[in-house]
Motif scaffolding. Structure first.
Motif, PDB file in Angstrom:
ATOM      1  N   GLN A  74     -31.383 -49.825 -33.185  1.00 17.08           N
ATOM      2  CA  GLN A  74     -32.302 -49.021 -33.997  1.00 17.08           C
ATOM      3  C   GLN A  74     -31.652 -48.615 -35.318  1.00 17.08           C
ATOM      4  N   LEU A  75     -30.414 -48.120 -35.239  1.00 12.58           N
ATOM      5  CA  LEU A  75     -29.739 -47.663 -36.453  1.00 12.58           C
ATOM      6  C   LEU A  75     -29.396 -48.826 -37.378  1.00 12.58           C
ATOM      7  N   LYS A  76     -28.978 -49.934 -36.804  1.00 12.11           N
ATOM      8  CA  LYS A  76     -28.669 -51.120 -37.611  1.00 12.11           C
ATOM      9  C   LYS A  76     -29.927 -51.583 -38.347  1.00 12.11           C
ATOM     10  N   ASN A  77     -31.076 -51.552 -37.662  1.00 15.89           N
ATOM     11  CA  ASN A  77     -32.338 -51.936 -38.301  1.00 15.89           C
ATOM     12  C   ASN A  77     -32.752 -50.971 -39.403  1.00 15.89           C
ATOM     13  N   LYS A  78     -32.221 -49.741 -39.377  1.00 15.76           N
ATOM     14  CA  LYS A  78     -32.503 -48.753 -40.430  1.00 15.76           C
ATOM     15  C   LYS A  78     -31.471 -48.829 -41.557  1.00 15.76           C
ATOM     16  N   VAL A  81     -24.540 -49.381 -41.296  1.00 17.86           N
ATOM     17  CA  VAL A  81     -23.540 -50.444 -41.173  1.00 17.86           C
ATOM     18  C   VAL A  81     -22.466 -49.983 -40.201  1.00 17.86           C
ATOM     19  N   PHE A  82     -22.252 -50.742 -39.157  1.00 16.57           N
ATOM     20  CA  PHE A  82     -21.260 -50.407 -38.139  1.00 16.57           C
ATOM     21  C   PHE A  82     -19.953 -51.129 -38.407  1.00 16.57           C
ATOM     22  N   ILE A  83     -18.846 -50.453 -38.086  1.00 16.60           N
ATOM     23  CA  ILE A  83     -17.537 -51.081 -38.207  1.00 16.60           C
ATOM     24  C   ILE A  83     -17.053 -51.615 -36.862  1.00 16.60           C
ATOM     25  N   MET A  84     -17.730 -51.206 -35.778  1.00 15.78           N
ATOM     26  CA  MET A  84     -17.463 -51.774 -34.458  1.00 15.78           C
ATOM     27  C   MET A  84     -18.761 -51.721 -33.663  1.00 15.78           C
ATOM     28  N   ARG A  94     -18.674 -46.474 -23.410  1.00 18.44           N
ATOM     29  CA  ARG A  94     -19.195 -47.526 -24.293  1.00 18.44           C
ATOM     30  C   ARG A  94     -19.396 -46.874 -25.656  1.00 18.44           C
ATOM     31  N   GLU A  95     -18.809 -47.463 -26.702  1.00 23.79           N
ATOM     32  CA  GLU A  95     -18.782 -46.832 -28.024  1.00 23.79           C
ATOM     33  C   GLU A  95     -19.105 -47.835 -29.133  1.00 23.79           C
ATOM     34  N   ALA A  96     -19.694 -47.325 -30.222  1.00 27.87           N
ATOM     35  CA  ALA A  96     -19.907 -48.079 -31.457  1.00 27.87           C
ATOM     36  C   ALA A  96     -19.524 -47.151 -32.614  1.00 27.87           C
ATOM     37  N   TYR A  97     -18.776 -47.680 -33.591  1.00 25.67           N
ATOM     38  CA  TYR A  97     -18.243 -46.866 -34.684  1.00 25.67           C
ATOM     39  C   TYR A  97     -18.906 -47.203 -36.015  1.00 25.67           C
ATOM     40  N   PHE A  98     -19.059 -46.169 -36.845  1.00 22.88           N
ATOM     41  CA  PHE A  98     -19.581 -46.333 -38.194  1.00 22.88           C
ATOM     42  C   PHE A  98     -19.118 -45.158 -39.035  1.00 22.88           C
ATOM     43  N   ASN A  99     -19.346 -45.225 -40.334  1.00 22.44           N
ATOM     44  CA  ASN A  99     -18.938 -44.164 -41.259  1.00 22.44           C
ATOM     45  C   ASN A  99     -20.160 -43.608 -41.979  1.00 22.44           C
ATOM     46  N   ASP A 100     -20.049 -42.334 -42.377  1.00 27.58           N
ATOM     47  CA  ASP A 100     -21.105 -41.775 -43.222  1.00 27.58           C
ATOM     48  C   ASP A 100     -20.806 -42.171 -44.675  1.00 27.58           C
ATOM     49  N   LYS A 105     -15.706 -40.554 -40.084  1.00 27.69           N
ATOM     50  CA  LYS A 105     -15.824 -41.451 -38.940  1.00 27.69           C
ATOM     51  C   LYS A 105     -16.788 -40.892 -37.903  1.00 27.69           C
ATOM     52  N   LEU A 106     -17.715 -41.742 -37.473  1.00 23.69           N
ATOM     53  CA  LEU A 106     -18.727 -41.358 -36.498  1.00 23.69           C
ATOM     54  C   LEU A 106     -18.761 -42.377 -35.362  1.00 23.69           C
TER      55      LEU A 106
END
Length: 124
Positions: A74-78, A81-84, A94-100, A105-106
């Motif tokens: 959902q977020l990728k479609n919005k 951009v994820f870094i992992m 289970r984790e996925a990482y991204f930045n604001d 780091k989020l």
């Protein structure tokens, strides 16, 4: 004692408000230098404060969700951009990482029972 509020420094309130609204955070306060959100799913609040020089730290903010893969999609479609991408970690989360926009780091994650009761939990 209960953690209720986190404040993150940002260089541009408007850009950051738009970003965090994309994550589904509910905006409840907005000024030229400050914004406050309610995080969906609980009553914790999350705030942004304008700073002239934002230096992202190594601190990572974790936001738990039931379906990491679905939330990731959902977020990728919005446009997030994820870094992992969603990844199973050795600590059983289970984790996925991204930045604001300022590089803070989020992480979206799901830990289930292992959040409070991992197999290696210290016994009282």
């Amino acid at each position: 004692m209960q953690l209720n509020q986190v404040i993150v420094s940002v260089s541009n309130i408007n850009n950051s408000v738009a970003f965090y609204k994309t994550l589904g955070f509910q905006l409840i306060v907005l000024t030229d230098i400050y914004a406050r959100f309610i995080i969906p799913g609980n009553q914790a609040t999350f705030s942004l404060h304008h700073a002239e020089n934002v230096v992202p730290s190594d601190t990572m903010l974790y936001f738990e969700c039931e379906d990491v893969d679905g939330t990731f999609d959902q977020l990728k479609n919005k446009g997030i951009v994820f870094i992992m991408p969603p990844t199973n970690q050795p600590w059983l989360w289970r984790e996925a990482y991204f930045n604001d926009p300022d590089g803070n780091k989020l992480c979206i994650y799901h830990a289930g029972e292992n959040r409070l009761n991992p197999p290696w939990r210290i016994k009282d």
